[in-house]
Design a protein around this motif. Structure first.
Motif, PDB file in Angstrom:
ATOM      1  N   ASN A  20       0.837  -1.198   0.000  1.00  0.00           N
ATOM      2  CA  ASN A  20       0.000   0.000   0.000  1.00  0.00           C
ATOM      3  C   ASN A  20       0.870   1.246   0.000  1.00  0.00           C
ATOM      4  OD1 ASN A  20      -2.725  -1.204   0.331  1.00  0.00           O
ATOM      5  ND2 ASN A  20      -1.844  -1.970   2.242  1.00  0.00           N
ATOM      6  N   GLY A  21       0.335   2.320  -0.572  1.00  0.00           N
ATOM      7  CA  GLY A  21       1.072   3.569  -0.592  1.00  0.00           C
ATOM      8  C   GLY A  21       0.180   4.724  -0.988  1.00  0.00           C
ATOM      9  N   GLU A  22       0.805   5.854  -1.195  1.00  0.00           N
ATOM     10  CA  GLU A  22       0.093   7.060  -1.590  1.00  0.00           C
ATOM     11  C   GLU A  22       0.969   7.850  -2.551  1.00  0.00           C
ATOM     12  OE1 GLU A  22      -0.545   8.964   2.124  1.00  0.00           O
ATOM     13  OE2 GLU A  22       1.573   9.440   2.432  1.00  0.00           O
ATOM     14  N   LEU A  23       0.414   8.916  -3.069  1.00  0.00           N
ATOM     15  CA  LEU A  23       1.209   9.750  -3.968  1.00  0.00           C
ATOM     16  C   LEU A  23       2.451  10.259  -3.250  1.00  0.00           C
ATOM     17  CD1 LEU A  23      -1.448  11.931  -5.845  1.00  0.00           C
ATOM     18  CD2 LEU A  23      -0.012  10.134  -6.824  1.00  0.00           C
ATOM     19  N   ASP A  24       3.594  10.167  -3.918  1.00  0.00           N
ATOM     20  CA  ASP A  24       4.846  10.677  -3.357  1.00  0.00           C
ATOM     21  C   ASP A  24       4.985  12.132  -3.799  1.00  0.00           C
ATOM     22  OD1 ASP A  24       7.400  11.244  -2.519  1.00  0.00           O
ATOM     23  OD2 ASP A  24       8.217   9.298  -3.095  1.00  0.00           O
ATOM     24  N   LEU A  25       4.430  13.024  -3.010  1.00  0.00           N
ATOM     25  CA  LEU A  25       4.368  14.434  -3.391  1.00  0.00           C
ATOM     26  C   LEU A  25       5.746  15.071  -3.484  1.00  0.00           C
ATOM     27  CD1 LEU A  25       1.250  15.541  -1.296  1.00  0.00           C
ATOM     28  CD2 LEU A  25       1.343  14.881  -3.720  1.00  0.00           C
ATOM     29  N   LYS A  26       6.670  14.652  -2.644  1.00  0.00           N
ATOM     30  CA  LYS A  26       8.030  15.196  -2.719  1.00  0.00           C
ATOM     31  C   LYS A  26       8.680  14.795  -4.039  1.00  0.00           C
ATOM     32  CE  LYS A  26       8.929  15.407   2.271  1.00  0.00           C
ATOM     33  NZ  LYS A  26       9.802  14.948   3.390  1.00  0.00           N
ATOM     34  N   ALA A  27       8.510  13.549  -4.420  1.00  0.00           N
ATOM     35  CA  ALA A  27       9.078  13.077  -5.681  1.00  0.00           C
ATOM     36  C   ALA A  27       8.448  13.812  -6.863  1.00  0.00           C
ATOM     37  CB  ALA A  27       8.869  11.571  -5.831  1.00  0.00           C
ATOM     38  N   ILE A  28       7.150  14.072  -6.784  1.00  0.00           N
ATOM     39  CA  ILE A  28       6.455  14.783  -7.860  1.00  0.00           C
ATOM     40  C   ILE A  28       6.952  16.225  -7.958  1.00  0.00           C
ATOM     41  CG2 ILE A  28       4.206  15.634  -8.636  1.00  0.00           C
ATOM     42  CD1 ILE A  28       2.984  13.078  -7.440  1.00  0.00           C
ATOM     43  N   LYS A 246       6.101  26.192  -5.455  1.00  0.00           N
ATOM     44  CA  LYS A 246       4.680  26.491  -5.257  1.00  0.00           C
ATOM     45  C   LYS A 246       3.907  25.212  -4.924  1.00  0.00           C
ATOM     46  CE  LYS A 246       4.136  30.749  -7.909  1.00  0.00           C
ATOM     47  NZ  LYS A 246       3.862  31.525  -6.683  1.00  0.00           N
ATOM     48  N   LEU A 247       4.229  24.125  -5.638  1.00  0.00           N
ATOM     49  CA  LEU A 247       3.563  22.854  -5.336  1.00  0.00           C
ATOM     50  C   LEU A 247       3.905  22.402  -3.927  1.00  0.00           C
ATOM     51  CD1 LEU A 247       4.038  20.839  -8.663  1.00  0.00           C
ATOM     52  CD2 LEU A 247       2.073  22.201  -7.932  1.00  0.00           C
ATOM     53  N   TRP A 248       5.161  22.545  -3.546  1.00  0.00           N
ATOM     54  CA  TRP A 248       5.617  22.157  -2.206  1.00  0.00           C
ATOM     55  C   TRP A 248       4.815  22.899  -1.132  1.00  0.00           C
ATOM     56  CZ3 TRP A 248       9.676  18.651  -1.298  1.00  0.00           C
ATOM     57  CH2 TRP A 248      10.144  18.567   0.027  1.00  0.00           C
ATOM     58  N   GLN A 249       4.653  24.188  -1.324  1.00  0.00           N
ATOM     59  CA  GLN A 249       3.900  25.002  -0.367  1.00  0.00           C
ATOM     60  C   GLN A 249       2.428  24.631  -0.375  1.00  0.00           C
ATOM     61  OE1 GLN A 249       4.820  28.987  -1.631  1.00  0.00           O
ATOM     62  NE2 GLN A 249       6.989  28.805  -1.116  1.00  0.00           N
ATOM     63  N   THR A 250       1.891  24.418  -1.578  1.00  0.00           N
ATOM     64  CA  THR A 250       0.478  24.069  -1.715  1.00  0.00           C
ATOM     65  C   THR A 250       0.142  22.778  -0.989  1.00  0.00           C
ATOM     66  OG1 THR A 250       0.268  25.205  -3.832  1.00  0.00           O
ATOM     67  CG2 THR A 250      -1.316  23.444  -3.382  1.00  0.00           C
ATOM     68  N   TRP A 251       1.052  21.812  -1.099  1.00  0.00           N
ATOM     69  CA  TRP A 251       0.824  20.504  -0.470  1.00  0.00           C
ATOM     70  C   TRP A 251       1.299  20.477   0.980  1.00  0.00           C
ATOM     71  CZ3 TRP A 251       3.108  18.072  -5.503  1.00  0.00           C
ATOM     72  CH2 TRP A 251       2.113  18.035  -6.489  1.00  0.00           C
ATOM     73  N   LEU A 412      -6.274  20.049 -19.758  1.00  0.00           N
ATOM     74  CA  LEU A 412      -6.132  20.421 -18.349  1.00  0.00           C
ATOM     75  C   LEU A 412      -7.482  20.356 -17.632  1.00  0.00           C
ATOM     76  CD1 LEU A 412      -3.678  23.480 -18.549  1.00  0.00           C
ATOM     77  CD2 LEU A 412      -3.139  21.057 -18.195  1.00  0.00           C
ATOM     78  N   LEU A 413      -8.542  20.736 -18.329  1.00  0.00           N
ATOM     79  CA  LEU A 413      -9.879  20.732 -17.724  1.00  0.00           C
ATOM     80  C   LEU A 413     -10.444  19.319 -17.630  1.00  0.00           C
ATOM     81  CD1 LEU A 413     -12.376  22.291 -16.679  1.00  0.00           C
ATOM     82  CD2 LEU A 413     -13.136  22.455 -19.075  1.00  0.00           C
ATOM     83  N   ASN A 414     -10.392  18.594 -18.732  1.00  0.00           N
ATOM     84  CA  ASN A 414     -11.020  17.261 -18.778  1.00  0.00           C
ATOM     85  C   ASN A 414     -10.300  16.237 -17.915  1.00  0.00           C
ATOM     86  OD1 ASN A 414     -12.880  18.297 -20.585  1.00  0.00           O
ATOM     87  ND2 ASN A 414     -11.727  17.643 -22.392  1.00  0.00           N
ATOM     88  N   SER A 415      -9.038  16.483 -17.632  1.00  0.00           N
ATOM     89  CA  SER A 415      -8.270  15.547 -16.813  1.00  0.00           C
ATOM     90  C   SER A 415      -8.561  15.694 -15.323  1.00  0.00           C
ATOM     91  CB  SER A 415      -6.774  15.779 -17.037  1.00  0.00           C
ATOM     92  OG  SER A 415      -6.390  17.048 -16.517  1.00  0.00           O
ATOM     93  N   LYS A 416      -9.307  16.732 -14.974  1.00  0.00           N
ATOM     94  CA  LYS A 416      -9.592  17.049 -13.569  1.00  0.00           C
ATOM     95  C   LYS A 416      -8.307  17.288 -12.777  1.00  0.00           C
ATOM     96  CE  LYS A 416     -13.892  14.373 -13.611  1.00  0.00           C
ATOM     97  NZ  LYS A 416     -14.675  13.271 -12.995  1.00  0.00           N
ATOM     98  N   LEU A 417      -7.365  17.980 -13.426  1.00  0.00           N
ATOM     99  CA  LEU A 417      -6.084  18.278 -12.796  1.00  0.00           C
ATOM    100  C   LEU A 417      -6.258  19.056 -11.504  1.00  0.00           C
ATOM    101  CD1 LEU A 417      -2.979  18.286 -12.860  1.00  0.00           C
ATOM    102  CD2 LEU A 417      -3.091  20.340 -14.307  1.00  0.00           C
ATOM    103  N   SER A 418      -7.335  19.823 -11.409  1.00  0.00           N
ATOM    104  CA  SER A 418      -7.556  20.636 -10.207  1.00  0.00           C
ATOM    105  C   SER A 418      -7.754  19.787  -8.958  1.00  0.00           C
ATOM    106  CB  SER A 418      -8.763  21.565 -10.414  1.00  0.00           C
ATOM    107  OG  SER A 418      -9.929  20.822 -10.710  1.00  0.00           O
ATOM    108  N   GLU A 419      -7.985  18.474  -9.133  1.00  0.00           N
ATOM    109  CA  GLU A 419      -8.047  17.586  -7.977  1.00  0.00           C
ATOM    110  C   GLU A 419      -6.665  17.402  -7.348  1.00  0.00           C
ATOM    111  OE1 GLU A 419     -11.685  14.731  -9.649  1.00  0.00           O
ATOM    112  OE2 GLU A 419      -9.633  13.964  -9.474  1.00  0.00           O
ATOM    113  N   LEU A 420      -5.626  17.604  -8.165  1.00  0.00           N
ATOM    114  CA  LEU A 420      -4.248  17.424  -7.704  1.00  0.00           C
ATOM    115  C   LEU A 420      -3.559  18.755  -7.441  1.00  0.00           C
ATOM    116  CD1 LEU A 420      -1.817  15.498  -7.216  1.00  0.00           C
ATOM    117  CD2 LEU A 420      -1.329  15.664  -9.679  1.00  0.00           C
ATOM    118  N   LEU A 451       1.251  16.145 -15.727  1.00  0.00           N
ATOM    119  CA  LEU A 451       0.532  15.781 -14.511  1.00  0.00           C
ATOM    120  C   LEU A 451      -0.966  15.633 -14.779  1.00  0.00           C
ATOM    121  CD1 LEU A 451       2.408  18.071 -11.952  1.00  0.00           C
ATOM    122  CD2 LEU A 451       2.644  15.599 -12.240  1.00  0.00           C
ATOM    123  N   ALA A 452      -1.466  16.395 -15.731  1.00  0.00           N
ATOM    124  CA  ALA A 452      -2.881  16.273 -16.101  1.00  0.00           C
ATOM    125  C   ALA A 452      -3.172  14.893 -16.690  1.00  0.00           C
ATOM    126  CB  ALA A 452      -3.255  17.362 -17.109  1.00  0.00           C
TER     127      ALA A 452
END
Length: 461
Positions: A20-28, A246-251, A412-420, A451-452
């Motif tokens: 089991n795991g989760e998204l590796d946000l640091k790696a991303i 920015k992603l680092w701060q956001t997450w 970008l819209l259809n991929s629902k990137l805003s979820e990430l 990412l999208a």
């Protein structure tokens, strides 16, 4: 199962280290800054890519149980002459190519550089049956000109192609499946002509990584910290540090991205036990850069025909570790090899040293250099004034213009990137790219698109 990974793997192999795991946000975040994943990172905390130059054992459930390296990059130069090094390289290079292509018709991508030219010299000397090709951007530098001349000298079949505007949107889904979203989608421009590959021959001979193995950074001895800074600057894409931060701060990740990133580079660099600065930097790139960046989009070629890479061969990596650094400086071995095997090829312009060739690039003429620069600038100015901007990068053909903008925004819209990634960040970079500074924001847009598509695959999976 036991898996022996080459020193420079052609294909990343993904395994699990947990169930089991989760998204590796640091790696991303690192991926978003430099355009590829570092070391064995993936999108997930419980999944890793097998390390190069190691023997791995996995369970029937693809869980990694054990890994042991069988090779470590080193610098152990032998006391040999340049002539001896050239002879050894010639024999090894030709032996590898002979083994790899056998009696099949070879597909050779040609450029105006040295790696493919060195292959062309070897394949001609070996009497191989070769189908060569090259491509260039529409309204860009005529890259196919030198490639065509190389093919003519070697008596190869040759085709030239132009990379067209907006091809990406018809190829995007296929490309995302091929590289698994481990690279941006505008860098592998070979995808534009991938439909043509099946008509060309039997096996690819690709020149990837020759420019790294057979050159030197010409650097004086640098401290560990100075090497970290050098590599950081090389790795970070324009706008990448800001975007990743920015992603680092956001997450809401602990600490700050820049410190984390530099610490990662420092730790990885410390795994390489080499004193010579240039050899150590080459080893770092070969260990951490080639497998995770260069190799990722080899799948585009492999999807059509078998691929071979003479510079990736384990024996070539081992050979490089024992060659005196002075012999690798300024591409000397490749240059002298071409001169020896096919002197006429050496008289053709070397694209990196335009307008000079392999014989006269060390003695440039002020008049000739200035004349070339003036003529080149006039051509670009004329192109701009005619309403046709001079194209230097693939993203200019795939992202710029109203139609491309509509396609990009739709993904970008259809991929629902805003979820990430929050919508405000997506909007900020999209507006900045189209309304302010496209060059500064091209890499962030590339990564948003990547990412999208990744997010879309997760939603569809």
């Amino acid at each position: 199962m036991q898996i022996t990974n080459p020193i420079i793997p052609i294909k990343p192999k993904e395994v699990c280290i947990d169930t089991n795991g989760e998204l590796d946000l640091k790696a991303i975040c690192v991926f978003s800054a430099i355009g590829f994943f570092l070391d064995d990172d993936t999108y997930w905390t419980h999944k890793k890519v097998l390390k190069p130059a190691s023997v791995h054992r996995t369970s029937s459930e693809n869980i990694l149980e054990k890994s042991e390296p069988y090779f470590n990059w080193h610098y152990t130069p032998r006391h040999i002459s340049f002539e001896q090094a050239l002879e050894e390289f010639s024999q090894l290079f030709e032996a590898i190519i002979t083994e790899q292509v056998e009696d099949k018709k070879v597909i050779l991508p040609l450029s105006g550089g040295l790696d493919s030219r060195t292959q062309a010299a070897a394949l001609t000397y070996l009497g191989a049956n070769v189908s060569a090709y090259s491509y260039e951007y529409r309204n860009g530098y005529p890259e196919t000109k030198i490639a065509k001349q190389i093919a003519q000298v070697c008596d190869f079949d040759f085709q030239s192609f132009k990379i067209g505007k907006g091809y990406l949107w018809k190829k995007l889904d296929d490309l995302a499946k091929l590289n698994n979203c481990y690279s941006d989608f505008t860098s592998p421009r070979q995808m534009a002509i991938s439909d043509e590959f099946s008509k060309m021959g039997g096996v690819f001979s690709l020149g990837h990584w020759g420019d790294v193995l057979f050159d030197s950074y010409n650097s004086e001895k640098l401290s560990h910290d100075a090497q970290v800074q050098f590599l950081s600057k090389k790795l970070l894409k324009r706008g990448g540090l800001e975007f990743a931060s920015k992603l680092w701060q956001t997450w809401d990740l602990e600490g700050d991205f820049k410190s984390y990133f530099e610490n990662r580079i420092s730790n990885l660099l410390s795994t390489i036990k080499i004193e010579d600065t240039n050899a150590k930097l080459r080893a770092f790139k070969s260990k951490y850069w080639a497998p995770r960046w260069t190799s990722v989009n080899l799948s585009v070629f492999e999807n059509s025909k078998p691929i071979t890479l003479p510079y990736y061969d384990n024996r070539m990596c081992e050979f490089i570790c024992a060659v005196p650094e002075a012999f690798l400086k300024d591409r000397q071995l490749q240059i002298e090899y071409v001169k020896m095997r096919n002197p006429e090829l050496a008289t053709l312009v070397w694209q990196d040293k335009r307008p000079y060739n392999l014989y006269n690039y060390t003695n440039p003429s002020t008049t000739k250099t200035l004349s070339y620069k003036v003529i080149n600038k006039l051509k670009r100015t004329a192109s701009r004034l005619s309403g046709k901007p001079y194209i230097q990068r693939n993203w200019e053909l795939q992202f710029l213009g109203d139609t491309n903008k509509q396609q990009l925004e739709a993904v970008l819209l259809n991929s629902k990137l805003s979820e990430l990634i929050p919508e405000e960040i997506i909007t900020k970079y999209t507006k900045s790219f189209y309304n302010e500074d496209a060059l500064r924001n091209a890499h962030p847009m590339n990564m948003l698109l990547t990412l999208a598509k990744f997010n879309q695959t997760q939603n569809n999976g």
